[in-house]
Design a protein around this motif. Structure first.
Motif, PDB file in Angstrom:
ATOM      1  N   GLU A 134      73.513  26.828  60.571  1.00 35.51           N
ATOM      2  CA  GLU A 134      72.636  26.048  61.417  1.00 35.51           C
ATOM      3  C   GLU A 134      71.588  25.349  60.556  1.00 35.51           C
ATOM      4  O   GLU A 134      71.096  25.923  59.592  1.00 35.51           O
ATOM      5  CB  GLU A 134      71.929  26.995  62.396  1.00 35.51           C
ATOM      6  N   ILE A 135      71.260  24.095  60.900  1.00 30.18           N
ATOM      7  CA  ILE A 135      70.251  23.368  60.143  1.00 30.18           C
ATOM      8  C   ILE A 135      69.056  23.118  61.055  1.00 30.18           C
ATOM      9  O   ILE A 135      69.208  22.614  62.162  1.00 30.18           O
ATOM     10  CB  ILE A 135      70.797  22.014  59.635  1.00 30.18           C
ATOM     11  N   VAL A 136      67.872  23.490  60.575  1.00 31.57           N
ATOM     12  CA  VAL A 136      66.658  23.288  61.357  1.00 31.57           C
ATOM     13  C   VAL A 136      65.776  22.270  60.648  1.00 31.57           C
ATOM     14  O   VAL A 136      65.582  22.349  59.432  1.00 31.57           O
ATOM     15  CB  VAL A 136      65.891  24.616  61.532  1.00 31.57           C
ATOM     16  N   SER A 137      65.278  21.294  61.411  1.00 34.23           N
ATOM     17  CA  SER A 137      64.351  20.317  60.846  1.00 34.23           C
ATOM     18  C   SER A 137      63.335  19.948  61.913  1.00 34.23           C
ATOM     19  O   SER A 137      63.683  19.335  62.917  1.00 34.23           O
ATOM     20  CB  SER A 137      65.102  19.074  60.390  1.00 34.23           C
ATOM     21  N   GLY A 138      62.083  20.336  61.720  1.00 32.84           N
ATOM     22  CA  GLY A 138      61.052  20.071  62.721  1.00 32.84           C
ATOM     23  C   GLY A 138      61.490  20.590  64.071  1.00 32.84           C
ATOM     24  O   GLY A 138      61.873  21.764  64.185  1.00 32.84           O
ATOM     25  N   PRO A 139      61.489  19.741  65.116  1.00 30.64           N
ATOM     26  CA  PRO A 139      61.860  20.213  66.457  1.00 30.64           C
ATOM     27  C   PRO A 139      63.381  20.340  66.650  1.00 30.64           C
ATOM     28  O   PRO A 139      63.830  20.784  67.693  1.00 30.64           O
ATOM     29  CB  PRO A 139      61.305  19.111  67.371  1.00 30.64           C
ATOM     30  N   PHE A 140      64.169  19.951  65.627  1.00 32.31           N
ATOM     31  CA  PHE A 140      65.624  19.882  65.790  1.00 32.31           C
ATOM     32  C   PHE A 140      66.347  21.106  65.221  1.00 32.31           C
ATOM     33  O   PHE A 140      65.975  21.634  64.181  1.00 32.31           O
ATOM     34  CB  PHE A 140      66.186  18.637  65.099  1.00 32.31           C
ATOM     35  N   THR A 141      67.376  21.535  65.952  1.00 36.26           N
ATOM     36  CA  THR A 141      68.291  22.554  65.454  1.00 36.26           C
ATOM     37  C   THR A 141      69.706  22.050  65.654  1.00 36.26           C
ATOM     38  O   THR A 141      70.114  21.746  66.777  1.00 36.26           O
ATOM     39  CB  THR A 141      68.117  23.885  66.219  1.00 36.26           C
ATOM     40  N   LEU A 142      70.434  21.923  64.551  1.00 37.14           N
ATOM     41  CA  LEU A 142      71.805  21.431  64.619  1.00 37.14           C
ATOM     42  C   LEU A 142      72.764  22.557  64.270  1.00 37.14           C
ATOM     43  O   LEU A 142      72.568  23.263  63.280  1.00 37.14           O
ATOM     44  CB  LEU A 142      71.990  20.257  63.658  1.00 37.14           C
TER      45      LEU A 142
END
Ligand code: CA
Length: 231
Positions: A134-142
């Motif tokens: 899983e990739i997390v960036s700021g408010p995003f989780t992909l």
């Protein structure tokens, strides 16, 4: 995932900052050391380091070749490029035998430096675990496994192409991606369409993802080049 992490070991400060600045400009996350002991400590503290650039002639107890051997002994996957002075022909050979993947002869241009680093990074590839992580960036989780993107816990409705573009951005955070690079990554080499298809998708993605479409903070424009994830 953040940008790919590189270690630069060089005792001459002006050369080190030249290398570090140019690698950072190319979107790499760089940690730096001025002697061998410091380099080995940093490698231990940053196991996610993908590639090490090691000067051979160093002040201090360890030379670059010894550092190379010790890094290689602890980590078979890390890429290693030796930095050699022009007269050190022999060092080139022993450098390769001590486990280095490549060498660059001083003086070198930023273009040559980045080309060699990019090429080795491509050759060694990304660690397989990252493919599904899983990739997390700021408010995003992909989540690449179930192909979902959440913003602040809300699922974003994306086309498969849009999802692939976001995944590409999140795997290359803060790295400027040219429109051609995005086109080839997403549509493949055999796609003969125009790079404008990239702009069209980016525009749509901004409407879906940005807080303020007029002032994007996630997918930002790199004028005359392409796009970048992050400000
Ligand atoms: Ca040196």
């Amino acid at each position: 995932m953040t940008a790919r992490k590189l270690l630069v070991l060089e005792d001459e400060e002006n050369i080190r900052s030249f290398v570090v600045i140019n690698l950072r400009r190319a979107g790499y996350d760089v940690i730096e050391a001025s002697d061998g002991e410091e380099a080995l400590r940093l490698m231990e503290r940053h196991p996610d380091t993908r590639l090490a650039l090691l000067d051979i002639m160093l002040t201090g107890a360890l030379d670059g070749l010894e550092v190379c051997r010790r890094i290689r002994a602890g980590n078979a996957d890390v890429g290693i490029i030796m930095l050699t002075a022009k007269t050190q022909e022999l060092d080139k050979v022993t450098g390769l035998m001590s486990g280095a993947d490549d060498y660059i002869t001083k003086p070198f241009s930023p273009t040559e430096l980045i080309a060699r680093v990019d090429a080795l990074i491509r050759r060694i590839g990304d660690p397989p675990a990252q493919e599904d992580a899983e990739i997390v960036s700021g408010p995003f989780t992909l989540n690449p496994m179930n192909r979902t993107l959440f913003k602040n816990g809300t699922r974003m409705k994306l086309t498969q192409v849009e999802f692939n573009i976001v995944k590409l951005f999140l795997r290359n955070q803060n790295r400027a991606l040219s429109r051609e690079e995005i086109l080839t990554s997403i549509w493949g080499n055999e796609y003969f369409g125009d790079v404008k298809i990239v702009d069209v998708n980016v525009r749509r993605l901004r409407i879906k993802l940005e807080d303020d479409t007029a002032n994007p903070t996630f997918i930002t424009t790199v004028w005359g080049y392409g796009y970048k994830w992050g400000l």
